[in-house]
Design an enzyme around this catalytic site. Structure first.
Site, PDB file in Angstrom:
ATOM      1  N   ARG A  36      24.057  36.789  -6.256  1.00 56.31           N
ATOM      2  CA  ARG A  36      23.603  35.456  -5.835  1.00 56.31           C
ATOM      3  C   ARG A  36      23.664  35.318  -4.310  1.00 56.31           C
ATOM      4  NH1 ARG A  36      23.085  31.728  -9.061  1.00 56.31           N
ATOM      5  NH2 ARG A  36      24.470  32.618 -10.613  1.00 56.31           N
ATOM      6  N   HIS A  80      17.007  16.202 -10.037  1.00 52.71           N
ATOM      7  CA  HIS A  80      17.627  16.645 -11.293  1.00 52.71           C
ATOM      8  C   HIS A  80      17.288  15.655 -12.401  1.00 52.71           C
ATOM      9  CE1 HIS A  80      20.468  18.777 -13.814  1.00 52.71           C
ATOM     10  NE2 HIS A  80      20.874  17.593 -14.234  1.00 52.71           N
TER      11      HIS A  80
HETATM   12  C1  GAR Z   1      12.041  18.656 -12.901  1.00 52.42           C
HETATM   13  O1  GAR Z   1      12.168  17.712 -13.925  1.00 52.42           O
HETATM   14  C2  GAR Z   1      13.371  18.845 -12.198  1.00 52.42           C
HETATM   15  O2  GAR Z   1      14.163  17.690 -12.177  1.00 52.42           O
HETATM   16  C3  GAR Z   1      13.996  19.906 -13.050  1.00 52.42           C
HETATM   17  O3  GAR Z   1      12.956  20.797 -13.343  1.00 52.42           O
HETATM   18  C4  GAR Z   1      11.750  20.051 -13.453  1.00 52.42           C
HETATM   19  C5  GAR Z   1      10.681  20.779 -12.678  1.00 52.42           C
HETATM   20  O4  GAR Z   1       9.417  20.301 -13.011  1.00 52.42           O
HETATM   21  N1  GAR Z   1      15.081  20.548 -12.380  1.00 52.42           N
HETATM   22  C6  GAR Z   1      16.180  20.984 -12.998  1.00 52.42           C
HETATM   23  O5  GAR Z   1      16.352  20.903 -14.195  1.00 52.42           O
HETATM   24  C7  GAR Z   1      17.206  21.584 -12.080  1.00 52.42           C
HETATM   25  N2  GAR Z   1      18.439  21.803 -12.772  1.00 52.42           N
HETATM   26  P1  GAR Z   1       8.145  20.726 -12.145  1.00 52.42           P
HETATM   27  O6  GAR Z   1       8.167  22.254 -11.998  1.00 52.42           O
HETATM   28  O7  GAR Z   1       6.974  20.270 -12.969  1.00 52.42           O
HETATM   29  O8  GAR Z   1       8.236  20.030 -10.832  1.00 52.42           O
END
Ligand code: GAR
Length: 200
Positions: A65, A109
């Site tokens: 990481r 998030h």
């Molecule tokens: C979003 O809902 C974001 O909040 C989530 O991934 C999605 C991405 O959607 N993030 C997480 O879960 C981070 N832990 P997108 O690719 O359509 O923007």
């Protein structure tokens, strides 16, 4: 002009909301880079369509990481970014990212933090049986989904919701909140005092 990098792993609908807000003038800053850990991320097509430089750093190409994070930071820095937006970036960055960009990495998030941290927030909200969840836009710190909260908004869980239907409604809210936060951040309007973020 202020520059920012967007990191995304998937569909990139939040990236698109940001790019649309740049195009409309809501965000007075320039995207310097779209970086992904997944070579097939739709976010890359969206970046290309908008003429934004792109970078792909597959996590499996790195030993740890820490080395992955160092490569991400190097790409972001060399793009000239003043701040960073995690828009559905599904990799956890090592502390070096916060050291390189202190209080300057925004994350969205899909839950009301501190509930349902991690990569399965929407599924966990459904499984738990909560009747209200939502989204949180916050600054990252060294702990997962923990840094100072900028804005949150509730989204009801409706009878019959599954992960997909609930996540779609959460995204509708994210697509409004995240560009607003990026616009304010680009104008230097946030003051951070410990865990508290004030809009000035
Ligand atoms: C979003 O809902 C974001 O909040 C989530 O991934 C999605 C991405 O959607 N993030 C997480 O879960 C981070 N832990 P997108 O690719 O359509 O923007």
């Amino acid at each position: 002009m202020t520059r920012f990098a967007v990191l995304a792993s998937g569909a990139g609908t939040n990236l698109q909301a940001i790019l649309d807000a740049v195009a409309s003038g809501q965000i007075a800053a320039e995207p310097s880079l779209v970086l992904t850990d997944r070579p097939n991320a739709k976010a890359l097509d969206r970046a290309q369509a908008a003429g934004i430089p792109r970078a792909v750093l597959p996590f499996k190409d790195f030993e740890s990481r820490e080395t992955f994070t160092d490569a991400v930071v190097a790409e972001v820095k060399s793009s000239g970014a003043d701040f960073v937006v995690l828009a559905g970036f599904m990799r956890i960055l090592a502390p070096a990212a916060c050291e390189a960009y202190p209080n300057a990495i925004i994350n969205t998030h899909p839950s009301l933090l501190p509930a349902f941290q991690g990569a399965s927030a929407v599924a966990e909200a459904i499984a738990y049986g909560v009747t209200v969840t939502g989204c949180t836009v916050h600054l990252i710190d060294e702990e997962l989904d923990h840094g100072p909260i900028i804005v949150q908004e509730a989204v009801p869980v409706l009878p019959g919701d599954d992960e997909e239907s609930l996540h779609e409604r959460i995204k509708v809210v994210e697509h409004r909140l995240l560009p607003e936060v990026v616009a304010n951040f680009a104008q230097g309007r946030y003051r951070v005092d410990g865990r508290h973020v004030a809009l000035t």
